[in-house]
Design a protein around this motif. Sequence first.
Motif, PDB file in Angstrom:
ATOM      1  N   GLN A 129      39.529   4.443  12.544  1.00  7.16           N
ATOM      2  CA  GLN A 129      38.568   4.363  13.650  1.00  7.16           C
ATOM      3  C   GLN A 129      37.946   2.976  13.712  1.00  7.16           C
ATOM      4  OE1 GLN A 129      36.153   7.748  12.456  1.00  7.16           O
ATOM      5  NE2 GLN A 129      36.693   8.830  14.340  1.00  7.16           N
ATOM      6  N   THR A 130      37.654   2.415  12.531  1.00  6.75           N
ATOM      7  CA  THR A 130      37.072   1.083  12.484  1.00  6.75           C
ATOM      8  C   THR A 130      38.035   0.047  13.071  1.00  6.75           C
ATOM      9  OG1 THR A 130      35.822   1.692  10.528  1.00  6.75           O
ATOM     10  CG2 THR A 130      36.125  -0.657  10.928  1.00  6.75           C
TER      11      THR A 130
ATOM     12  N   GLU B 282      34.008   9.952   4.640  1.00  9.87           N
ATOM     13  CA  GLU B 282      33.388   9.833   5.964  1.00  9.87           C
ATOM     14  C   GLU B 282      32.156  10.735   6.059  1.00  9.87           C
ATOM     15  OE1 GLU B 282      36.745  10.343   5.672  1.00  9.87           O
ATOM     16  OE2 GLU B 282      37.485   8.373   6.307  1.00  9.87           O
TER      17      GLU B 282
ATOM     18  N   ILE C  84      31.950   8.341  17.146  1.00 10.74           N
ATOM     19  CA  ILE C  84      32.931   8.373  16.057  1.00 10.74           C
ATOM     20  C   ILE C  84      33.042   9.789  15.493  1.00 10.74           C
ATOM     21  CG2 ILE C  84      33.161   7.727  13.608  1.00 10.74           C
ATOM     22  CD1 ILE C  84      34.271   5.607  15.405  1.00 10.74           C
ATOM     23  N   HIS C  85      31.894  10.459  15.430  1.00 12.22           N
ATOM     24  CA  HIS C  85      31.919  11.801  14.862  1.00 12.22           C
ATOM     25  C   HIS C  85      32.213  12.870  15.903  1.00 12.22           C
ATOM     26  CE1 HIS C  85      30.982  10.491  10.874  1.00 12.22           C
ATOM     27  NE2 HIS C  85      30.060   9.697  11.372  1.00 12.22           N
TER      28      HIS C  85
ATOM     29  N   PHE D 136      21.539  -2.843   6.671  1.00 14.54           N
ATOM     30  CA  PHE D 136      21.923  -3.994   5.861  1.00 14.54           C
ATOM     31  C   PHE D 136      20.848  -5.082   5.852  1.00 14.54           C
ATOM     32  CE2 PHE D 136      25.733  -1.766   6.905  1.00 14.54           C
ATOM     33  CZ  PHE D 136      26.558  -1.915   5.806  1.00 14.54           C
TER      34      PHE D 136
ATOM     35  N   TYR E 173      27.586   4.508  18.936  1.00 14.80           N
ATOM     36  CA  TYR E 173      28.870   4.293  18.246  1.00 14.80           C
ATOM     37  C   TYR E 173      29.189   5.383  17.220  1.00 14.80           C
ATOM     38  CZ  TYR E 173      32.510   2.221  15.360  1.00 14.80           C
ATOM     39  OH  TYR E 173      33.665   2.018  14.662  1.00 14.80           O
TER      40      TYR E 173
ATOM     41  N   ARG F  30      29.265   9.255   4.011  1.00 15.96           N
ATOM     42  CA  ARG F  30      28.609   8.118   4.659  1.00 15.96           C
ATOM     43  C   ARG F  30      27.863   8.543   5.913  1.00 15.96           C
ATOM     44  NH1 ARG F  30      33.614   4.080   3.651  1.00 15.96           N
ATOM     45  NH2 ARG F  30      33.153   3.555   1.488  1.00 15.96           N
TER      46      ARG F  30
ATOM     47  N   VAL G 269      29.729  -2.191   8.567  1.00  8.54           N
ATOM     48  CA  VAL G 269      28.789  -1.409   9.358  1.00  8.54           C
ATOM     49  C   VAL G 269      29.475  -0.141   9.857  1.00  8.54           C
ATOM     50  CG1 VAL G 269      27.566  -1.340  11.560  1.00  8.54           C
ATOM     51  CG2 VAL G 269      27.302  -3.302  10.064  1.00  8.54           C
ATOM     52  N   SER G 270      30.660  -0.312  10.423  1.00  8.99           N
ATOM     53  CA  SER G 270      31.377   0.834  10.986  1.00  8.99           C
ATOM     54  C   SER G 270      31.680   1.870   9.904  1.00  8.99           C
ATOM     55  CB  SER G 270      32.661   0.348  11.656  1.00  8.99           C
ATOM     56  OG  SER G 270      33.399   1.437  12.111  1.00  8.99           O
ATOM     57  N   LEU G 271      32.156   1.400   8.758  1.00  5.82           N
ATOM     58  CA  LEU G 271      32.450   2.336   7.666  1.00  5.82           C
ATOM     59  C   LEU G 271      31.180   3.021   7.177  1.00  5.82           C
ATOM     60  CD1 LEU G 271      34.980   0.173   5.617  1.00  5.82           C
ATOM     61  CD2 LEU G 271      35.511   2.172   7.007  1.00  5.82           C
ATOM     62  N   SER G 272      30.078   2.260   7.119  1.00  2.48           N
ATOM     63  CA  SER G 272      28.836   2.832   6.593  1.00  2.48           C
ATOM     64  C   SER G 272      28.301   3.929   7.512  1.00  2.48           C
ATOM     65  CB  SER G 272      27.773   1.753   6.398  1.00  2.48           C
ATOM     66  OG  SER G 272      27.151   1.449   7.633  1.00  2.48           O
ATOM     67  N   LEU G 273      28.746   3.927   8.785  1.00  8.09           N
ATOM     68  CA  LEU G 273      28.312   4.976   9.701  1.00  8.09           C
ATOM     69  C   LEU G 273      29.206   6.209   9.602  1.00  8.09           C
ATOM     70  CD1 LEU G 273      27.535   2.710  12.757  1.00  8.09           C
ATOM     71  CD2 LEU G 273      25.866   4.095  11.521  1.00  8.09           C
ATOM     72  N   GLY G 274      30.174   6.136   8.695  1.00  7.42           N
ATOM     73  CA  GLY G 274      31.037   7.301   8.500  1.00  7.42           C
ATOM     74  C   GLY G 274      32.327   7.231   9.286  1.00  7.42           C
ATOM     75  N   ALA G 275      32.617   6.066   9.875  1.00  7.77           N
ATOM     76  CA  ALA G 275      33.889   5.925  10.578  1.00  7.77           C
ATOM     77  C   ALA G 275      35.001   5.817   9.549  1.00  7.77           C
ATOM     78  CB  ALA G 275      33.874   4.695  11.469  1.00  7.77           C
ATOM     79  N   SER G 276      36.176   6.347   9.908  1.00  4.07           N
ATOM     80  CA  SER G 276      37.317   6.178   9.018  1.00  4.07           C
ATOM     81  C   SER G 276      37.847   4.761   9.182  1.00  4.07           C
ATOM     82  CB  SER G 276      38.407   7.182   9.372  1.00  4.07           C
ATOM     83  OG  SER G 276      38.954   6.846  10.631  1.00  4.07           O
ATOM     84  N   LYS G 277      38.729   4.393   8.282  1.00  5.39           N
ATOM     85  CA  LYS G 277      39.296   3.054   8.350  1.00  5.39           C
ATOM     86  C   LYS G 277      40.024   2.829   9.677  1.00  5.39           C
ATOM     87  CE  LYS G 277      41.334  -0.211   5.275  1.00  5.39           C
ATOM     88  NZ  LYS G 277      41.695  -0.517   3.921  1.00  5.39           N
TER      89      LYS G 277
END
Lengths: 248, 282
Positions: free
Chosen positions: B177-178, A78, A108-109, A88, A104, A81, B167-175
């Motif tokens: 959280q996604t 995490e 998340i962070h 994309f 978003y 990333r 997209v969500s994972l690429s932003l650093g979200a955990s699985k």
Amino acid sequence: MVRFEIHDLNIWFGSAHAIRHVNMEIQSNEILSVIGPANSGKTTFLRTLNRLNELNTNYKMTGAVELEREDIRGIEIEELRRKIGMVFALPLPLPLSIFDNVAYGVRIHGERGKKILEEKVEETLRQAYLWEEVKDRLSESAFKLSGGQQQRLCIARTLAVGPEVILFDEPCSGLDPISTAKVEDAMVKLKDNFTIVLVTNNVKQAARVGDKTAFFLNGELVELDKADRIFTAPRDKRTDGYIRGKFG
Amino acid sequence: MKNPYRTQNIAFFFLFLATLLIVVPVGLIVVIIIQKGLPAISWQFLSDIPRQGMRAGGIFPAIVGTVYLVTGAIIFALPIGLLAAIYLSEYSKDNLLTRLIKLAIVNLAGVPSVVYGLFGLALFVVFFKFGASIISGSLTLGIMILPVIITTSREALESVPYSFREVSLSLGASKWQTIRHIVLPNAIPGILTGTILGLGRAAGETAPILFTVAAFYLPRLPASIFDQAMALPYHLYVISTQVPNVDEKIRYGTAFVLLALVLIMNLVAIVIRYKFRKRKKW
């Protein structure tokens, strides 16, 4: 400063050998453009840097990728990333409002403060040259934006989590020339603060925005040099053939 | 000489006919039930206990019993079914265990409902000593509707575009959280559809409740979840076959109430689903 060091990178998907013995360095605060024909491993290479390839079940990698001298497999995924953002090929807004798309990743962070979120959204939308177009409609669905606007929204969303590196995977492949120019402007401005790796099918785009250019063919890194040099006097004749449009 | 235009018309005619044939039984059921059952409906019929050996009075205890049973079945089956669906669609790898689980779900869906009844009797009523009670009946119905809920929820989760997850994972979200912030909210309409289907089945089945909860006649409301209860489908069976000289009006009135109950539950879920669909943005 060297941001990435890549040592003898090999990648397989099942039995397909997608990346072959790649060694290279990526410097910070410059745009490295990666060119090559379809299936040459450009996107696979890019997705190695933020470990997105690992979503494939039959993926296998040998060699090492180091981010600031630290093996990326040793960094919490995490955190990695968050440091390495990605835009994309197709504009991929999340099914949320414009504001929530940008916010978003920040949420998340762990950021909850309304004021901070609002500032962050405005700041990054400005960096992505989108603020003026959307400032009065932040609560609308992101899907109401045009393709080019959506792509700049995705850039803002990536910037909002505070990355050091941004990976662009053919970010203009679905965009018209004017939208493309806007996205390119944003990229060039961003290189002052970020390391940028741009995969593109558009050789002219690589020449326009890239400081350095890497040419991939069949999973091999054929040549990596300053963009001026690659596009005027490439050392390898395969590079020469590709940029002159002889194949690919 | 073949005329392609005429062949097409013939094909369309049969396609249309087949489609029409689906509407006919549904329409007839609804019309007949309404026609014969509506005259029985009165406030007394809905709110009174059965009287004179179930030949008069109302069906209130059966309505309450069915509502309890369906609610209990959903409370039990929805969380387990949803969690299992999330595991299967998001986490499980394609290995022997996963294939075993999927096989179990398919087989669970294929078990005849009377077998569930017998199973519920053996496990909940006898082994766990819950007796013939609302909890035994709810758990039995819950197990019966689990496969429906798992299968539809899994389809709903898998229909959320893969790119959103990337997209969500690429932003650093955990699985997690996604799943929590991107996948689940967008799968809710489909999950609700599964719940609707499960509700309808749970409300209408007779066999699973036969041995586990249903009371032939109970002149009061159940006092706790360990109490027996009347239920509409079983009550309908009783007054149609076990008790002589029950007015046709009362039988069709009961059927009408059961049908209406299921339709109202469906309607509520459809409204919720519609609200979510309107928010859907791709």
